[in-house]
Structures are given as C-alpha cells and as structure tokens.
Design an enzyme around this catalytic site. Structure first.
Site, PDB file in Angstrom:
ATOM      1  CG  LEU A 126      -1.829   1.253   1.163  1.00  9.55           C
ATOM      2  CD1 LEU A 126      -2.792   1.328   0.295  1.00  9.55           C
ATOM      3  CD2 LEU A 126      -2.725   1.227   2.577  1.00  9.55           C
ATOM      4  CD1 TRP A 157       7.178   2.860   4.113  1.00 10.89           C
ATOM      5  CD2 TRP A 157       9.368   2.449   5.029  1.00 10.89           C
ATOM      6  NE1 TRP A 157       7.949   4.345   4.310  1.00 10.89           N
ATOM      7  CE2 TRP A 157       9.122   3.849   4.688  1.00 10.89           C
ATOM      8  CE3 TRP A 157      10.252   1.615   5.425  1.00 10.89           C
ATOM      9  CZ2 TRP A 157      10.198   4.473   4.978  1.00 10.89           C
ATOM     10  CZ3 TRP A 157      11.481   2.581   5.553  1.00 10.89           C
ATOM     11  CH2 TRP A 157      11.416   3.937   5.514  1.00 10.89           C
ATOM     12  CB  ILE A 158       6.553  -4.264   0.898  1.00  9.54           C
ATOM     13  CG1 ILE A 158       6.278  -3.080   0.070  1.00  9.54           C
ATOM     14  CG2 ILE A 158       5.700  -5.235   0.571  1.00  9.54           C
ATOM     15  CD1 ILE A 158       4.954  -2.313   0.510  1.00  9.54           C
ATOM     16  CB  THR A 159       6.088  -6.633   6.323  1.00 13.72           C
ATOM     17  OG1 THR A 159       6.149  -5.284   6.895  1.00 13.72           O
ATOM     18  CG2 THR A 159       6.606  -7.724   7.147  1.00 13.72           C
ATOM     19  NE  ARG A 269      21.867  -6.046  40.240  1.00 10.47           N
ATOM     20  CZ  ARG A 269      23.201  -6.184  40.193  1.00 10.47           C
ATOM     21  NH1 ARG A 269      24.051  -7.295  40.119  1.00 10.47           N
ATOM     22  NH2 ARG A 269      23.794  -4.915  40.205  1.00 10.47           N
ATOM     23  CD  GLN A 338      15.554   3.434  34.243  1.00  5.80           C
ATOM     24  OE1 GLN A 338      15.725   3.399  33.145  1.00  5.80           O
ATOM     25  NE2 GLN A 338      16.286   3.868  35.407  1.00  5.80           N
ATOM     26  N   GLY A 341      18.779  -2.216  34.683  1.00  2.00           N
ATOM     27  CA  GLY A 341      19.723  -1.232  34.813  1.00  2.00           C
ATOM     28  C   GLY A 341      20.701  -1.364  33.627  1.00  2.00           C
ATOM     29  N   GLY A 342      21.876  -1.254  33.993  1.00  2.00           N
ATOM     30  CA  GLY A 342      23.151  -1.479  32.776  1.00  2.00           C
ATOM     31  C   GLY A 342      22.954  -2.814  32.058  1.00  2.00           C
ATOM     32  CD  GLU A 365      -1.357  -4.061   9.847  1.00  2.00           C
ATOM     33  OE1 GLU A 365      -2.076  -3.651   9.868  1.00  2.00           O
ATOM     34  OE2 GLU A 365      -0.833  -4.997   9.670  1.00  2.00           O
TER      35      GLU A 365
END
Length: 382
Positions: A126, A157-159, A269, A338, A341-342, A365
């Site tokens: 499209l 942009w055709i998947t 963690r 986040q 963390g690192g 879309e």
C-alpha cells in the site's frame, strides 16, 4: 458457570500449543535474527510445521480456519518469543485479507491454498515513497490493456518483500477519482518486471526483511484484480480495520515477553542484601507494567471478537487496540530495560531488543497519530 469475560477453553489450548512451539523452536533463534538481520528460517519452519504460519486461512482453502481471536493469540505468543517471527502469521493475514474480503472465488482458490500449505507468503503493498499516511495519494498506476493490466510504480516499507511469493498491490486505475479510482491486484514475485530494493537497515524487527517493490511494466492477467475496479482503497481500509488487531496482539506479545524477563531478573538480582523485587519502587513499576499490559490484552481481545463478528464499530476498536497496545508495549519494554539497569542496555539480555522491536508497532499499519484521528472521527460520527 459464569463464562463472560473468560477465554474459551479452545483458545486457551491454542495459547498453550503455540507457547510450547515458540519456547522450544522460535525463541532460541530470536537473538541471532536480530544480530544478523537475517530471516529466521528455522523459526518459520517450526511455525509452518505446527500450522501457525497462517492460521486465519479458512479450512475451505486448506487452512486451519482459526478465528480472529485465535489468530491474535498465535501472533501474541510468537511475538513474546520473537517479534520478527510474528510477522509471518501477521504478514500473511495482512496480505491475504483483501482476497478474503473482496476477492472472487477463483482468485481465492488459486492463491490461498499455497499460503495455507506454507509454500508461499503474502505481502501487502500500500505505502509509497510519497504516500504513507496519505495512502490515497499513491502514484502507482495500473492501466487496462485488452485482457491484461500493466502496473508501474514503487511500493515502500513492504514487510517480507523478496521472500513472499505473492503481493497484494494497490494502484491507481482512474486518476480523476482519487480514493475511488484505486484498485487492488495480486502480483507474483516471478512476474516479469517485478524487482526489489535493498533491505532497509532498521532499528528493530531486523529478521523480517523490509524492502521496496519495483513494478516496471508488470503485465498481469485481468482476472488478478481483487474486487471491482475502483474498490481497492475501500478494501485496503477494511483490511486494516481487521489487521490492526494483529499489530495490537504483536505489541501485547512483545510487552509480555519483556515483563516475563524483568520479573525473573528482579527476583534474582540482589542489592543491599535483598532481592530488588522486595523494594517498593520496583514493585510499583511492576504493578503498572502488569496493569497496563492486561488492559491492552483485554482491549485487543475485544477488538478481535468484533473483527470475527464483523461488527460496525470495528474501525474504532481496531484503531483503539492498536494504538493503546503499541503505546503500552513501548512503555513496558522501556521500563523493563530500566529494571535491569546496565544489563538491560546490553545485548546479553533480550530487553533492549524487545524495546527496539516494540517501537515499530506505534508506526506501521497507521501511525498512532493517525489512529487517534480515526478514533475521533468515529466518535464524532455517532
């Protein structure tokens, strides 16, 4: 027994089956597909073997005949493991939906069974370089020449372009009529004059190739038109009403995968002598992530039900589900990074990939800005 707002047993069974396949045979290839930007063939083969590559195709054409909710669950679970692999069932639904909505029976009988068997994929053409959100401004032309149509233009942009065997192409057949002068056609990869650009270098979903499709005097039989001339734009918009639900499902799956990994991490963690899951600040983030995700899932499933029933408010619900779920996925994946963390910022963990993959769900879309326009128009029309 009160069954309202409860997932039917057969749909829960679909989730269990897809998750088992994806955990074993799709997730292990997700990082490599991202690193190499190569199509995950092993994942595609696993989905094809389990009949999850195009579950929406009706049994009459050799497909599994999954309803819209089951198809959404398939896409959600594949995306939980690997976002680019989820563009196999999602892309196949997008490409074939115009045939299911408007194609005649001979066209369906010719092109749907190969997709159902896993012998071919279907792409949707499209967008163009100068026609993105303004799809009606496309420049690709199709001119009638006896018992053939001749197509010229560029689609962007055709998947899965270049991998797919078949393409639903929208082209202008009456330049004076704008949206009412657009028609839809089936183009085959092997048609003379069809070629492809280089793969786009993308932020995410790298394992699903995105290319331009070039149409240079592509001559196709007249019976490859989908519906009557001039109805293509309406078919394109009706298609997106249904398939925006699949993008919402993809977003939900990506977000679920991110939350799952984040939950596992915060339990293990330790800082200040305790698992970081014990800290209230972490718990508040997790609660918001889980709450937002479930709201997105329920809206997506409600929209899927409306898609299956063909309800008149599908346009609103499809846009709402796609917009809300994709925004939710972006927030949830960002928060998941986040929480790690690192480590979340490194490729040793999948969260940064999921964050990058989530971004496209806000764009393709129909951008989320366009979805808000769609929703507002539906509200104001009441």
């Amino acid at each position: 027994m009160f069954e309202a707002y409860q997932l039917p047993e057969e749909h829960a069974a679909v989730r269990e089956a897809v998750r088992a396949v994806c955990d074993a045979k799709v997730a292990p290839h997700a990082a490599a597909a991202d690193e190499t930007a190569e199509f995950p063939q092993a994942s595609y083969d696993a989905l094809r073997a389990a009949d999850f590559h195009a579950p929406h195709i009706p049994a009459a054409y050799g497909g599994a005949g999954a309803d819209a909710l089951a198809t959404a669950i398939v896409i959600e679970e594949v995306a939980r493991a690997c976002a680019c692999s989820s563009l196999v069932p999602a892309g196949n639904k997008l490409g074939t939906m115009p045939l299911l909505l408007a194609g005649d029976e001979p066209l369906r009988q010719r092109y749907l069974p190969p997709v159902a068997r896993g012998e071919a994929m279907f792409s949707y053409c499209l967008s163009e370089p100068e026609a993105g959100s303004d799809a009606a401004g496309m420049r690709t032309r199709a001119e009638r020449d006896g018992d053939t149509w001749v197509l010229n233009g560029v689609k962007r942009w055709i998947t899965n372009a270049g991998l797919s065997e078949y393409y639903t192409v929208f082209a202008v057949t009456d330049p004076s009529a704008r949206s009412r002068g657009i028609s839809a056609f089936v183009v085959e990869r092997s048609d003379p004059g069809v070629s492809f650009g280089a793969p786009e270098k993308k932020l995410g979903i790298k394992g699903s190739p995105t290319r331009e499709v070039y149409l240079d005097n592509v001559r196709i039989p007249a019976d490859r038109i989908i519906g009557a001339p001039g109805t293509g734009f309406a078919t394109a918009m009706r298609t997106l009403d249904h398939t925006r639900v699949t993008i919402a499902a993809q977003a939900v799956g990506i977000a679920q995968g991110a939350l799952d990994h984040a939950l596992g991490y915060v339990r293990e963690r330790r800082q200040f002598g305790r698992p970081i899951a014990d800290f209230q600040g972490i718990q508040f983030m997790l609660a918001d992530m889980g709450m937002t995700l479930e709201a997105a899932r329920q809206l997506t499933y409600a929209a899927a039900g409306k898609s299956e029933r063909g309800e008149p408010d599908l346009t609103y619900f499809g846009a709402a589900a796609k917009c809300f779920a994709s925004d939710a996925a972006m927030r949830i994946t960002t928060d998941a990074v986040q929480l790690l963390g690192g480590y979340g910022y490194t490729r040793d963990f999948p969260l940064e990939r999921m964050m990058r993959d989530a971004k496209i769900t806000q764009i393709y879309e129909g951008t989320n800005q366009v979805q808000r326009v769609v929703m507002a128009r539906q509200l104001l029309a009441d």
